[in-house]
Write a protein that holds these residues in place. Sequence first.
Motif, mmCIF file in Angstrom:
data_model
loop_
_atom_site.group_PDB
_atom_site.id
_atom_site.type_symbol
_atom_site.label_atom_id
_atom_site.label_comp_id
_atom_site.label_asym_id
_atom_site.label_seq_id
_atom_site.Cartn_x
_atom_site.Cartn_y
_atom_site.Cartn_z
ATOM 1 N N LEU A 198 0.799 -1.220 0.000
ATOM 2 C CA LEU A 198 0.000 0.000 0.000
ATOM 3 C C LEU A 198 0.836 1.275 0.000
ATOM 4 O O LEU A 198 0.334 2.340 -0.359
ATOM 5 C CB LEU A 198 -0.937 0.006 1.213
ATOM 6 C CG LEU A 198 -2.200 0.850 1.131
ATOM 7 C CD1 LEU A 198 -3.110 0.358 0.008
ATOM 8 C CD2 LEU A 198 -2.956 0.811 2.453
ATOM 9 N N GLY A 199 2.101 1.203 0.389
ATOM 10 C CA GLY A 199 2.907 2.416 0.388
ATOM 11 C C GLY A 199 3.863 2.476 1.559
ATOM 12 O O GLY A 199 3.896 1.599 2.423
ATOM 13 N N PHE A 228 6.142 4.074 -3.322
ATOM 14 C CA PHE A 228 4.893 4.838 -3.268
ATOM 15 C C PHE A 228 4.731 5.540 -1.912
ATOM 16 O O PHE A 228 3.793 5.240 -1.155
ATOM 17 C CB PHE A 228 3.685 3.936 -3.548
ATOM 18 C CG PHE A 228 3.644 3.389 -4.938
ATOM 19 C CD1 PHE A 228 3.118 4.137 -5.977
ATOM 20 C CD2 PHE A 228 4.164 2.124 -5.217
ATOM 21 C CE1 PHE A 228 3.087 3.639 -7.273
ATOM 22 C CE2 PHE A 228 4.136 1.622 -6.508
ATOM 23 C CZ PHE A 228 3.601 2.378 -7.538
ATOM 24 N N PHE A 230 3.667 8.011 0.989
ATOM 25 C CA PHE A 230 2.459 8.803 1.206
ATOM 26 C C PHE A 230 2.806 10.285 1.155
ATOM 27 O O PHE A 230 3.935 10.684 1.426
ATOM 28 C CB PHE A 230 1.815 8.441 2.548
ATOM 29 C CG PHE A 230 1.276 7.040 2.580
ATOM 30 C CD1 PHE A 230 0.031 6.742 2.060
ATOM 31 C CD2 PHE A 230 2.034 6.007 3.116
ATOM 32 C CE1 PHE A 230 -0.464 5.448 2.076
ATOM 33 C CE2 PHE A 230 1.558 4.702 3.140
ATOM 34 C CZ PHE A 230 0.305 4.424 2.621
ATOM 35 N N GLN A 269 -5.082 9.180 3.999
ATOM 36 C CA GLN A 269 -4.442 8.767 2.748
ATOM 37 C C GLN A 269 -4.361 7.244 2.640
ATOM 38 O O GLN A 269 -4.515 6.671 1.551
ATOM 39 C CB GLN A 269 -3.059 9.400 2.649
ATOM 40 C CG GLN A 269 -3.117 10.913 2.467
ATOM 41 C CD GLN A 269 -1.781 11.584 2.727
ATOM 42 O OE1 GLN A 269 -0.723 10.966 2.598
ATOM 43 N NE2 GLN A 269 -1.826 12.856 3.103
ATOM 44 N N GLU A 272 -7.821 5.974 1.781
ATOM 45 C CA GLU A 272 -8.117 6.306 0.388
ATOM 46 C C GLU A 272 -7.442 5.330 -0.571
ATOM 47 O O GLU A 272 -8.051 4.875 -1.547
ATOM 48 C CB GLU A 272 -7.670 7.735 0.088
ATOM 49 C CG GLU A 272 -7.980 8.186 -1.337
ATOM 50 C CD GLU A 272 -7.533 9.619 -1.601
ATOM 51 O OE1 GLU A 272 -8.361 10.429 -2.021
ATOM 52 O OE2 GLU A 272 -6.329 9.908 -1.373
ATOM 53 N N ARG A 273 -6.183 4.999 -0.292
ATOM 54 C CA ARG A 273 -5.472 4.078 -1.184
ATOM 55 C C ARG A 273 -6.103 2.687 -1.205
ATOM 56 O O ARG A 273 -6.011 1.970 -2.196
ATOM 57 C CB ARG A 273 -3.993 3.981 -0.786
ATOM 58 C CG ARG A 273 -3.192 5.187 -1.221
ATOM 59 C CD ARG A 273 -1.699 4.917 -1.119
ATOM 60 N NE ARG A 273 -0.926 6.105 -1.450
ATOM 61 C CZ ARG A 273 0.396 6.149 -1.495
ATOM 62 N NH1 ARG A 273 1.102 5.060 -1.211
ATOM 63 N NH2 ARG A 273 1.031 7.264 -1.812
ATOM 64 N N ALA A 278 -3.608 1.329 -7.847
ATOM 65 C CA ALA A 278 -2.308 1.943 -7.593
ATOM 66 C C ALA A 278 -2.009 3.096 -8.549
ATOM 67 O O ALA A 278 -1.344 4.065 -8.164
ATOM 68 C CB ALA A 278 -1.208 0.887 -7.682
ATOM 69 N N TRP A 281 -2.927 6.472 -7.097
ATOM 70 C CA TRP A 281 -2.371 6.937 -5.830
ATOM 71 C C TRP A 281 -1.576 8.218 -6.048
ATOM 72 O O TRP A 281 -0.836 8.347 -7.027
ATOM 73 C CB TRP A 281 -1.444 5.889 -5.229
ATOM 74 C CG TRP A 281 -2.128 4.626 -4.805
ATOM 75 C CD1 TRP A 281 -3.483 4.392 -4.748
ATOM 76 C CD2 TRP A 281 -1.498 3.415 -4.399
ATOM 77 N NE1 TRP A 281 -3.731 3.120 -4.322
ATOM 78 C CE2 TRP A 281 -2.535 2.490 -4.099
ATOM 79 C CE3 TRP A 281 -0.170 3.027 -4.249
ATOM 80 C CZ2 TRP A 281 -2.256 1.194 -3.661
ATOM 81 C CZ3 TRP A 281 0.103 1.737 -3.816
ATOM 82 C CH2 TRP A 281 -0.927 0.845 -3.524
ATOM 83 N N GLN A 282 -1.706 9.143 -5.122
ATOM 84 C CA GLN A 282 -0.936 10.384 -5.178
ATOM 85 C C GLN A 282 0.309 10.247 -4.303
ATOM 86 O O GLN A 282 0.235 9.786 -3.163
ATOM 87 C CB GLN A 282 -1.787 11.559 -4.703
ATOM 88 C CG GLN A 282 -2.971 11.859 -5.608
ATOM 89 C CD GLN A 282 -3.739 13.081 -5.178
ATOM 90 O OE1 GLN A 282 -3.658 13.519 -4.028
ATOM 91 N NE2 GLN A 282 -4.512 13.650 -6.087
ATOM 92 N N THR A 283 1.448 10.644 -4.852
ATOM 93 C CA THR A 283 2.710 10.593 -4.125
ATOM 94 C C THR A 283 3.375 11.968 -4.179
ATOM 95 O O THR A 283 3.018 12.801 -5.012
ATOM 96 C CB THR A 283 3.664 9.542 -4.738
ATOM 97 O OG1 THR A 283 3.875 9.862 -6.118
ATOM 98 C CG2 THR A 283 3.079 8.137 -4.626
#
Length: 294
Positions: A198-199, A228, A230, A269, A272-273, A278, A281-283
């Motif tokens: 997930l990040g 990825f 956050f 966040q 949301e993910r 994927a 997703w905002q990074t």
Amino acid sequence: MKVIAVATQKGGVGKTSTTVNLAAGLALAGARVLIVDLDPQAQAGTAVGVNLVGEDQLARSLGWVLQARLQGMRMDLSGVWFDRCELLEEWEDAGTLHLLACEESTMTSAQDLIHKKGFQSTPTLRRMLMEIEDQFDFVVIDTPPAVSSLSATALAAADFVITVCIPEYPALKGAAATRGTVKYVKDRTGGECEPHYLGAVLNRSNPPSKWKAQEVNIRNGMLDADLFPFQTDIRVDNRISDSFAYGVPSVIRFASHTPGKMYSELMGQIVERMQLPAEKWQTPERIESEASGD
């Protein structure tokens, strides 16, 4: 019920503080949350005010429960977890917070037994958690900071895996190794377990004005390694570590201050993910400007 494992192969990066603050933040938001302490050091329990002492409490160790299950005996998890809802009493709309606690000797014995029984025992924890899936919205697992049968068990139990990094090169390597390990869980459990990465949380970061070359390199390295990261990272703040002494996560003790706000943003966040592919997703943006020298 969604199961989240917080994992990394590098110790000392704030894995436990991430676990308990994420769990407590979800509970503050109204969710029914269970913390699972799978690390023999038992720091997640300490962070929410539980330390197993005496025969009665040691009998409630997750280590004993795992050993019993691996030897064909069934134990009711609701009879061994600890109710920590008292930490949420000041919040009218809060959910619930419970803990499956552990203790070093019993968890170490469980680890040895899992290793002895081989890969077929790896899904044991997941099978146990699925028996209580109607009682919780989220389970957050604190994992050992090393490659072991316990860490494999934790990853197999998870729907989602989050890794933790700090602005140091060994931590980046450990996070990347964990990211790679997640890919193989499905094959190693015969398709029974399929966690999704997930990040990565960047922990103990500095404000931009204090970034050195190493921190810039780590931030960009997290992107290059497909970790990825956050968008919200957790800044250095002594109140986070000090909260361990009080047995109250900082997201609760300092809900209206910086620690609470950081973890709340991160929690949003993460949730949301879970709901997005994927590619959506905002990074953080890659850092092109030079930071000050070391």
